[in-house]
Design an enzyme around this catalytic site. Structure first.
Site, PDB file in Angstrom:
ATOM      1  N   LYS A 110       0.842  -1.193   0.000  1.00 48.63           N
ATOM      2  CA  LYS A 110       0.000   0.000   0.000  1.00 48.63           C
ATOM      3  C   LYS A 110       0.877   1.243   0.000  1.00 48.63           C
ATOM      4  O   LYS A 110       1.623   1.471   0.940  1.00 48.63           O
ATOM      5  CB  LYS A 110      -0.930  -0.025   1.214  1.00 48.63           C
ATOM      6  CG  LYS A 110      -1.832  -1.253   1.243  1.00 48.63           C
ATOM      7  CD  LYS A 110      -2.694  -1.315   2.484  1.00 48.63           C
ATOM      8  CE  LYS A 110      -1.838  -1.583   3.704  1.00 48.63           C
ATOM      9  NZ  LYS A 110      -2.618  -1.932   4.904  1.00 48.63           N
TER      10      LYS A 110
ATOM     11  N   CYS B 255      -6.734  -1.034   7.387  1.00 49.67           N
ATOM     12  CA  CYS B 255      -7.501  -2.131   8.002  1.00 49.67           C
ATOM     13  C   CYS B 255      -8.814  -2.360   7.255  1.00 49.67           C
ATOM     14  O   CYS B 255      -9.227  -3.498   7.035  1.00 49.67           O
ATOM     15  CB  CYS B 255      -7.773  -1.829   9.466  1.00 49.67           C
ATOM     16  SG  CYS B 255      -6.304  -1.857  10.498  1.00 49.67           S
TER      17      CYS B 255
ATOM     18  N   GLY C  84      -7.262   4.092   9.784  1.00 50.68           N
ATOM     19  CA  GLY C  84      -8.023   2.859   9.606  1.00 50.68           C
ATOM     20  C   GLY C  84      -8.275   2.457   8.174  1.00 50.68           C
ATOM     21  O   GLY C  84      -8.901   1.429   7.921  1.00 50.68           O
ATOM     22  N   THR C  85      -7.798   3.237   7.204  1.00 47.31           N
ATOM     23  CA  THR C  85      -8.074   2.881   5.810  1.00 47.31           C
ATOM     24  C   THR C  85      -7.399   1.575   5.414  1.00 47.31           C
ATOM     25  O   THR C  85      -7.961   0.801   4.647  1.00 47.31           O
ATOM     26  CB  THR C  85      -7.655   4.008   4.847  1.00 47.31           C
ATOM     27  OG1 THR C  85      -6.285   4.346   5.094  1.00 47.31           O
ATOM     28  CG2 THR C  85      -8.530   5.234   5.024  1.00 47.31           C
TER      29      THR C  85
END
Length: 169
Positions: free
Chosen positions: A102, A140, A137-138
């Site tokens: 990512k 996850c 949190g993106t």
């Protein structure tokens, strides 16, 4: 079926998860190696990281590190698409079946994610950066959405693309 695994703080926790994967013969497992917080703070001790690589990389469908986590795993900073490709190759050599690296922490106006598979396929996925303070949190959410799409029968590439679209929406 699909399983998403997140933060594991100890070698014992890693070993327990590895035993469960083997015992239950889980088919689709997404490992989000939550090693560092968004702030850069380390969340996992070195022995747990070593166990994570040794015990889980070969048992899961895909690992989904962000750039900071991948840098910690490969031992060097990642600051470009070329260093991302090298890191993905190294993570595959460490036993991962597939890697979704990512690239949201990479500088620039594009978010560049890389899906690399052991069969030698590299898929770059690029999209305009969404400027927001609400990014906690993106990663996850992305890995959980991937697991959901795998559970619904999507192949890995389709699961990644659908999960990215979900997070972007």
């Amino acid at each position: 079926h699909a399983v998403k695994i997140g933060m594991l703080h100890s070698p014992e926790a890693v070993n327990t998860v590895a035993a469960a994967i083997s015992h239950y013969s889980f088919k689709n497992v997404v490992l989000d190696p939550v090693i560092t917080a968004s702030s850069g703070t380390s969340l996992t001790e070195r022995p747990a990281i070593v166990a994570l690589v040794r015990e889980l990389f070969g048992r899961v469908t895909v690992i989904t590190p962000n750039l900071d986590e991948a840098a910690l795993l490969v031992g060097r900073p990642l600051d470009s698409e070329s260093t991302m490709e090298l890191a993905a190759q190294q993570l595959l050599a460490m036993g991962a079946s597939a890697v979704l690296l990512k690239g949201g922490h990479l500088a620039g106006e594009l978010v560049c994610d890389l899906l690399a598979t052991r069969s030698g396929e590299f898929y770059w996925m690029r999209a305009p950066r969404i400027h927001s303070a609400n990014t906690h949190g993106t990663g996850c959410t992305l890995s959980s959405a991937m697991a959901a799409h795998l559970a619904l029968g999507a192949n890995l590439l389709d699961a990644v693309q659908a999960a990215r679209a979900y997070v972007r929406a």
